[in-house]
Design a protein around this motif. Structure first.
Motif, mmCIF file in Angstrom:
data_model
loop_
_atom_site.group_PDB
_atom_site.id
_atom_site.type_symbol
_atom_site.label_atom_id
_atom_site.label_comp_id
_atom_site.label_asym_id
_atom_site.label_seq_id
_atom_site.Cartn_x
_atom_site.Cartn_y
_atom_site.Cartn_z
ATOM 1 N N ARG A 95 0.890 -1.119 0.006
ATOM 2 C CA ARG A 95 0.214 -0.085 -0.028
ATOM 3 C C ARG A 95 0.810 1.423 -0.010
ATOM 4 N N TYR A 96 0.348 2.324 -0.773
ATOM 5 C CA TYR A 96 1.077 3.506 -0.951
ATOM 6 C C TYR A 96 2.478 3.544 -1.593
ATOM 7 N N SER A 97 2.973 2.244 -1.996
ATOM 8 C CA SER A 97 4.421 2.165 -2.498
ATOM 9 C C SER A 97 4.280 2.974 -3.973
ATOM 10 N N THR A 98 3.494 3.102 -4.641
ATOM 11 C CA THR A 98 3.692 4.012 -5.699
ATOM 12 C C THR A 98 3.944 5.492 -5.536
ATOM 13 N N LEU A 99 3.160 6.079 -4.553
ATOM 14 C CA LEU A 99 3.340 7.219 -3.970
ATOM 15 C C LEU A 99 4.766 7.352 -3.618
ATOM 16 N N GLU A 100 5.169 6.389 -2.973
ATOM 17 C CA GLU A 100 6.345 6.622 -2.305
ATOM 18 C C GLU A 100 7.788 6.321 -3.189
ATOM 19 N N ALA A 101 7.333 5.658 -4.520
ATOM 20 C CA ALA A 101 8.193 5.300 -5.576
ATOM 21 C C ALA A 101 8.503 6.695 -6.179
ATOM 22 N N ARG A 102 7.461 7.429 -6.336
ATOM 23 C CA ARG A 102 7.355 8.669 -7.251
ATOM 24 C C ARG A 102 8.560 9.469 -6.716
ATOM 25 N N ASP A 103 8.377 9.706 -5.181
ATOM 26 C CA ASP A 103 9.355 10.641 -4.269
ATOM 27 C C ASP A 103 10.751 9.997 -4.500
ATOM 28 N N ARG A 104 10.913 8.557 -4.478
ATOM 29 C CA ARG A 104 12.298 8.104 -4.299
ATOM 30 C C ARG A 104 12.753 8.313 -5.842
ATOM 31 N N TYR A 105 12.025 8.260 -6.782
ATOM 32 C CA TYR A 105 12.616 8.629 -8.008
ATOM 33 C C TYR A 105 12.936 9.808 -8.223
ATOM 34 N N TRP A 106 12.809 10.979 -7.725
ATOM 35 C CA TRP A 106 13.115 12.154 -7.662
ATOM 36 C C TRP A 106 14.315 12.297 -6.807
ATOM 37 N N GLN A 107 14.604 11.577 -5.907
ATOM 38 C CA GLN A 107 15.924 11.429 -5.052
ATOM 39 C C GLN A 107 16.932 10.646 -5.652
ATOM 40 N N MET A 108 16.674 9.508 -6.426
ATOM 41 C CA MET A 108 17.665 9.006 -7.427
ATOM 42 C C MET A 108 18.031 9.750 -8.516
ATOM 43 N N TYR A 109 17.050 10.322 -9.344
ATOM 44 C CA TYR A 109 17.111 10.883 -10.285
ATOM 45 C C TYR A 109 16.739 12.443 -10.229
ATOM 46 N N PRO A 110 17.690 13.370 -9.571
ATOM 47 C CA PRO A 110 17.252 14.764 -9.395
ATOM 48 C C PRO A 110 16.863 15.325 -10.668
ATOM 49 N N PRO A 111 15.719 16.220 -10.597
ATOM 50 C CA PRO A 111 15.148 16.794 -11.786
ATOM 51 C C PRO A 111 16.093 17.858 -12.389
ATOM 52 N N LYS A 112 16.034 17.848 -13.610
ATOM 53 C CA LYS A 112 16.930 18.862 -14.378
ATOM 54 C C LYS A 112 15.987 20.026 -15.155
ATOM 55 N N GLY A 113 16.688 20.886 -15.460
ATOM 56 C CA GLY A 113 16.119 22.260 -16.271
ATOM 57 C C GLY A 113 14.608 22.584 -15.645
ATOM 58 N N LEU A 114 13.595 22.759 -16.315
ATOM 59 C CA LEU A 114 12.524 23.374 -15.776
ATOM 60 C C LEU A 114 11.690 22.625 -14.723
ATOM 61 N N GLN A 115 12.037 21.235 -14.632
ATOM 62 C CA GLN A 115 11.408 20.314 -13.844
ATOM 63 C C GLN A 115 11.797 20.681 -12.232
ATOM 64 N N ARG A 116 13.086 21.119 -12.304
ATOM 65 C CA ARG A 116 13.364 21.468 -11.044
ATOM 66 C C ARG A 116 12.480 22.629 -10.179
ATOM 67 N N LEU A 117 11.846 23.185 -11.174
ATOM 68 C CA LEU A 117 11.217 24.568 -10.771
ATOM 69 C C LEU A 117 9.690 24.054 -10.197
ATOM 70 N N LEU A 118 9.271 22.952 -10.481
ATOM 71 C CA LEU A 118 8.107 22.528 -10.156
ATOM 72 C C LEU A 118 8.086 21.566 -8.758
ATOM 73 N N PRO A 119 7.034 21.951 -8.044
ATOM 74 C CA PRO A 119 6.969 21.233 -6.632
ATOM 75 C C PRO A 119 6.849 19.705 -7.173
ATOM 76 N N GLN A 120 7.637 19.013 -6.038
ATOM 77 C CA GLN A 120 7.696 17.526 -6.441
ATOM 78 C C GLN A 120 6.511 16.737 -6.597
ATOM 79 N N GLY A 121 5.418 17.342 -5.837
ATOM 80 C CA GLY A 121 4.134 16.668 -5.845
ATOM 81 C C GLY A 121 3.431 16.803 -7.305
ATOM 82 N N MET A 122 4.080 17.994 -8.010
ATOM 83 C CA MET A 122 3.421 18.002 -9.581
ATOM 84 C C MET A 122 4.426 17.446 -10.509
#
Length: 149
Positions: A95-122
């Motif tokens: 349960r809730y692993s997909t939501l947690e995985a989205r957060d972990r994705y951005w920890q593993m692969y920090p956003p670049k470019g304009l993606q950095r400006l978006l709040p993580q939840g978006m």
């Protein structure tokens, strides 16, 4: 979280295979009990068992940790039928692993470019994250082992 490229055999430790089963695609991850991550990938569901067989030849897998939701019972049955040398399967609450995985994705692969400006939840990861769910399932299993009885 550390990521290792060395072979687990060289470390002298068994590894755990994380499996996030799905109808279309499945996430796979191989992690040592010391939480070193050796590999992770998303495969088509019809390739999952063949890929697991290959991973079992490449790594000293002692256990398969699998999510307990989407079609888990059918997958557990298929796995037990597929291998002449059965692998021990432990079901983990996903349960809730997909939501947690989205957060972990951005920890593993920090956003670049304009993606950095978006709040993580978006932000939406640019690829399937079932493999990251498989990583989280292994971590949940290891966390459960370390809980006081």
């Amino acid at each position: 979280m550390s990521y290792s490229t060395s072979a687990p055999e060289a470390l002298g430790q068994p590894v755990i295979l994380g499996f996030d089963p799905g109808r279309q695609k499945c996430g796979l991850a191989v992690m040592g009990v010391d939480r070193n991550l050796f590999m992770h990938q998303v495969v088509a569901a019809e390739r999952a068992i063949a890929t697991i067989q290959t991973l079992r030849q490449q790594y000293p897998i002692s256990l398969l940790v699998m999510g307990d939701q989407t079609s888990a019972r059918q997958w557990k049955q298929s796995l037990s039928e597929a291998f002449s040398d059965p692998i021990r399967v432990v079901m983990v609450d996903e349960r809730y692993s997909t939501l947690e995985a989205r957060d972990r994705y951005w920890q593993m692969y920090p956003p670049k470019g304009l993606q950095r400006l978006l709040p993580q939840g978006m932000r939406t990861p640019p690829r399937p994250i079932d493999d990251i769910v498989a990583i989280l399932l292994i971590e949940r299993y290891l966390d459960r082992l370390s809980e006081p009885v």
